[in-house]
Write a protein that holds these residues in place. Sequence first.
Motif, PDB file in Angstrom:
ATOM      1  N   ALA A 122      42.028  62.563  41.042  1.00 42.04           N
ATOM      2  CA  ALA A 122      40.782  61.990  41.290  1.00 42.04           C
ATOM      3  C   ALA A 122      40.111  61.187  40.320  1.00 42.04           C
ATOM      4  CB  ALA A 122      39.669  63.030  41.696  1.00 42.04           C
ATOM      5  N   GLN A 123      40.469  61.791  38.743  1.00 44.41           N
ATOM      6  CA  GLN A 123      39.780  61.008  37.788  1.00 44.41           C
ATOM      7  C   GLN A 123      40.966  59.924  37.372  1.00 44.41           C
ATOM      8  OE1 GLN A 123      40.387  63.866  35.024  1.00 44.41           O
ATOM      9  NE2 GLN A 123      38.876  65.322  35.490  1.00 44.41           N
ATOM     10  N   LEU A 124      41.966  59.933  37.323  1.00 42.35           N
ATOM     11  CA  LEU A 124      42.691  58.736  37.555  1.00 42.35           C
ATOM     12  C   LEU A 124      42.212  57.273  38.473  1.00 42.35           C
ATOM     13  CD1 LEU A 124      45.930  60.055  36.591  1.00 42.35           C
ATOM     14  CD2 LEU A 124      44.188  58.849  34.706  1.00 42.35           C
ATOM     15  N   LYS A 125      41.620  57.779  39.987  1.00 42.26           N
ATOM     16  CA  LYS A 125      41.423  56.820  40.685  1.00 42.26           C
ATOM     17  C   LYS A 125      40.188  56.155  40.247  1.00 42.26           C
ATOM     18  CE  LYS A 125      44.117  58.675  44.893  1.00 42.26           C
ATOM     19  NZ  LYS A 125      43.995  59.117  46.197  1.00 42.26           N
ATOM     20  N   ALA A 126      39.458  56.726  39.450  1.00 43.79           N
ATOM     21  CA  ALA A 126      38.091  56.504  39.483  1.00 43.79           C
ATOM     22  C   ALA A 126      37.763  55.948  38.096  1.00 43.79           C
ATOM     23  CB  ALA A 126      36.716  57.796  38.414  1.00 43.79           C
ATOM     24  N   VAL A 127      39.146  56.736  36.798  1.00 39.09           N
ATOM     25  CA  VAL A 127      39.450  55.154  36.227  1.00 39.09           C
ATOM     26  C   VAL A 127      39.901  53.608  36.583  1.00 39.09           C
ATOM     27  CG1 VAL A 127      40.399  55.086  33.888  1.00 39.09           C
ATOM     28  CG2 VAL A 127      39.915  56.974  34.198  1.00 39.09           C
ATOM     29  N   ARG A 128      40.867  54.439  37.179  1.00 38.23           N
ATOM     30  CA  ARG A 128      41.714  52.554  37.759  1.00 38.23           C
ATOM     31  C   ARG A 128      40.408  51.100  38.716  1.00 38.23           C
ATOM     32  NH1 ARG A 128      45.562  53.147  42.837  1.00 38.23           N
ATOM     33  NH2 ARG A 128      43.357  53.643  43.571  1.00 38.23           N
ATOM     34  N   SER A 129      39.787  52.548  39.123  1.00 35.24           N
ATOM     35  CA  SER A 129      38.513  51.827  40.047  1.00 35.24           C
ATOM     36  C   SER A 129      37.378  51.132  38.641  1.00 35.24           C
ATOM     37  CB  SER A 129      37.359  52.435  40.803  1.00 35.24           C
ATOM     38  OG  SER A 129      36.230  51.968  41.212  1.00 35.24           O
ATOM     39  N   ALA A 130      36.943  51.553  37.386  1.00 40.28           N
ATOM     40  CA  ALA A 130      36.483  50.692  36.794  1.00 40.28           C
ATOM     41  C   ALA A 130      36.660  50.018  35.818  1.00 40.28           C
ATOM     42  CB  ALA A 130      36.068  52.227  35.529  1.00 40.28           C
ATOM     43  N   LEU A 131      38.203  50.473  36.074  1.00 43.01           N
ATOM     44  CA  LEU A 131      39.273  49.439  34.962  1.00 43.01           C
ATOM     45  C   LEU A 131      39.050  47.605  35.788  1.00 43.01           C
ATOM     46  CD1 LEU A 131      40.698  48.575  32.457  1.00 43.01           C
ATOM     47  CD2 LEU A 131      42.109  49.534  33.134  1.00 43.01           C
ATOM     48  N   LYS A 132      39.571  48.338  36.711  1.00 42.09           N
ATOM     49  CA  LYS A 132      39.569  46.667  37.600  1.00 42.09           C
ATOM     50  C   LYS A 132      38.059  45.663  38.082  1.00 42.09           C
ATOM     51  CE  LYS A 132      41.442  45.845  42.538  1.00 42.09           C
ATOM     52  NZ  LYS A 132      41.194  44.459  42.119  1.00 42.09           N
ATOM     53  N   THR A 133      37.425  47.148  38.466  1.00 46.96           N
ATOM     54  CA  THR A 133      35.915  46.294  38.326  1.00 46.96           C
ATOM     55  C   THR A 133      36.127  45.806  36.923  1.00 46.96           C
ATOM     56  OG1 THR A 133      35.422  48.101  39.452  1.00 46.96           O
ATOM     57  CG2 THR A 133      33.551  46.383  38.140  1.00 46.96           C
ATOM     58  N   VAL A 134      36.285  46.086  35.465  1.00 46.92           N
ATOM     59  CA  VAL A 134      35.685  45.322  34.190  1.00 46.92           C
ATOM     60  C   VAL A 134      37.267  44.243  34.074  1.00 46.92           C
ATOM     61  CG1 VAL A 134      36.380  45.556  31.899  1.00 46.92           C
ATOM     62  CG2 VAL A 134      34.990  47.389  32.892  1.00 46.92           C
ATOM     63  N   VAL A 135      38.485  44.271  34.410  1.00 46.99           N
ATOM     64  CA  VAL A 135      39.394  43.331  34.527  1.00 46.99           C
ATOM     65  C   VAL A 135      39.209  42.461  35.760  1.00 46.99           C
ATOM     66  CG1 VAL A 135      41.411  42.955  35.155  1.00 46.99           C
ATOM     67  CG2 VAL A 135      41.114  44.449  33.909  1.00 46.99           C
ATOM     68  N   ASP A 136      38.312  42.776  36.963  1.00 45.99           N
ATOM     69  CA  ASP A 136      38.166  41.098  38.076  1.00 45.99           C
ATOM     70  C   ASP A 136      37.316  40.242  37.428  1.00 45.99           C
ATOM     71  OD1 ASP A 136      40.316  42.016  39.295  1.00 45.99           O
ATOM     72  OD2 ASP A 136      39.287  43.533  40.825  1.00 45.99           O
ATOM     73  N   SER A 137      36.254  41.181  36.772  1.00 41.91           N
ATOM     74  CA  SER A 137      34.765  40.486  36.268  1.00 41.91           C
ATOM     75  C   SER A 137      35.522  38.947  35.051  1.00 41.91           C
ATOM     76  CB  SER A 137      33.928  41.338  35.992  1.00 41.91           C
ATOM     77  OG  SER A 137      34.377  42.130  34.636  1.00 41.91           O
ATOM     78  N   CYS A 138      36.132  39.425  34.863  1.00 44.47           N
ATOM     79  CA  CYS A 138      36.299  38.587  33.027  1.00 44.47           C
ATOM     80  C   CYS A 138      36.990  37.012  33.766  1.00 44.47           C
ATOM     81  CB  CYS A 138      37.787  39.433  33.097  1.00 44.47           C
ATOM     82  SG  CYS A 138      38.534  38.255  30.976  1.00 44.47           S
ATOM     83  N   PRO A 139      36.750  36.495  32.954  1.00 52.64           N
ATOM     84  CA  PRO A 139      36.912  35.128  33.560  1.00 52.64           C
ATOM     85  C   PRO A 139      38.315  34.353  32.975  1.00 52.64           C
ATOM     86  CG  PRO A 139      34.503  34.764  31.747  1.00 52.64           C
ATOM     87  CD  PRO A 139      35.387  36.423  32.218  1.00 52.64           C
ATOM     88  N   LYS A 140      38.944  34.823  31.880  1.00 53.76           N
ATOM     89  CA  LYS A 140      40.228  34.794  31.644  1.00 53.76           C
ATOM     90  C   LYS A 140      40.070  33.036  30.670  1.00 53.76           C
ATOM     91  CE  LYS A 140      41.933  35.625  35.496  1.00 53.76           C
ATOM     92  NZ  LYS A 140      41.758  35.789  36.204  1.00 53.76           N
ATOM     93  N   LYS A 141      39.032  32.837  30.033  1.00 55.65           N
ATOM     94  CA  LYS A 141      38.886  31.850  29.227  1.00 55.65           C
ATOM     95  C   LYS A 141      37.658  31.992  28.438  1.00 55.65           C
ATOM     96  CE  LYS A 141      35.272  29.215  33.254  1.00 55.65           C
ATOM     97  NZ  LYS A 141      35.002  28.979  33.991  1.00 55.65           N
ATOM     98  N   GLY A 142      37.173  30.975  27.576  1.00 52.79           N
ATOM     99  CA  GLY A 142      37.273  30.186  25.741  1.00 52.79           C
ATOM    100  C   GLY A 142      37.974  31.807  25.225  1.00 52.79           C
ATOM    101  N   PHE A 143      36.942  31.988  24.204  1.00 49.47           N
ATOM    102  CA  PHE A 143      37.393  32.403  23.217  1.00 49.47           C
ATOM    103  C   PHE A 143      37.073  34.281  23.426  1.00 49.47           C
ATOM    104  CE2 PHE A 143      36.733  28.827  20.994  1.00 49.47           C
ATOM    105  CZ  PHE A 143      37.979  28.465  20.562  1.00 49.47           C
ATOM    106  N   ALA A 144      37.098  35.664  22.856  1.00 51.41           N
ATOM    107  CA  ALA A 144      36.825  36.160  23.687  1.00 51.41           C
ATOM    108  C   ALA A 144      35.694  36.870  22.232  1.00 51.41           C
ATOM    109  CB  ALA A 144      38.283  37.665  22.985  1.00 51.41           C
ATOM    110  N   ALA A 145      35.728  36.513  21.125  1.00 50.80           N
ATOM    111  CA  ALA A 145      34.886  37.394  20.196  1.00 50.80           C
ATOM    112  C   ALA A 145      33.395  36.708  20.487  1.00 50.80           C
ATOM    113  CB  ALA A 145      35.065  36.761  18.514  1.00 50.80           C
TER     114      ALA A 145
END
Length: 181
Positions: free
Chosen positions: A140-163
Amino acid sequence: MHVLPSYLSRGNILVASEFAFFREPCGLHALKALKTGHNKMTNFTIGCAAKEAGVSVETIRFYERKGLVQQPRKPRNGGYRTYTEFEVNRIRFIRSAQKLGFSLHEAEELLLLESDTRAKCRDVHAKAMHKLEDVEQKIAQLKAVRSALKTVVDSCPKKGFAAGRCSILQALNVNGKFSRR
């Protein structure tokens, strides 16, 4: 020429005339068994015990330090310490318990129950059920972590500079006070 017992046929063996030469470290015990007419090897060097149990030599030494397996005594006439089939089976038991998620302490408790003639199956069942509950909680904890990480990853525009602009780094920088030093 000797006829090799079936338990030797698995190994990497060369047979020439009256002698059997073995390419694996367990061969010395097999050769001794062959010469003495024993049908089954009952003693193993640490390397052979490790191979038979599916663990490393370091794992056996670790189990010995933790008191889970007794280190065999050195033979009086020199030679190698040898482990019995009982000890190899004990090592297998511990490893199997670990693969199911039991800690070394819990594996030791299971070994005590296994050797206790008064222990009840329900006692073992209770320990296994407790471990299953732990596993379910971790899932259950890993599923919550996966969900949060997926949300963060999906929100990334994947362009521009990181800093200073990457949405993933911004999500990790909760306080907004992260600075390079």
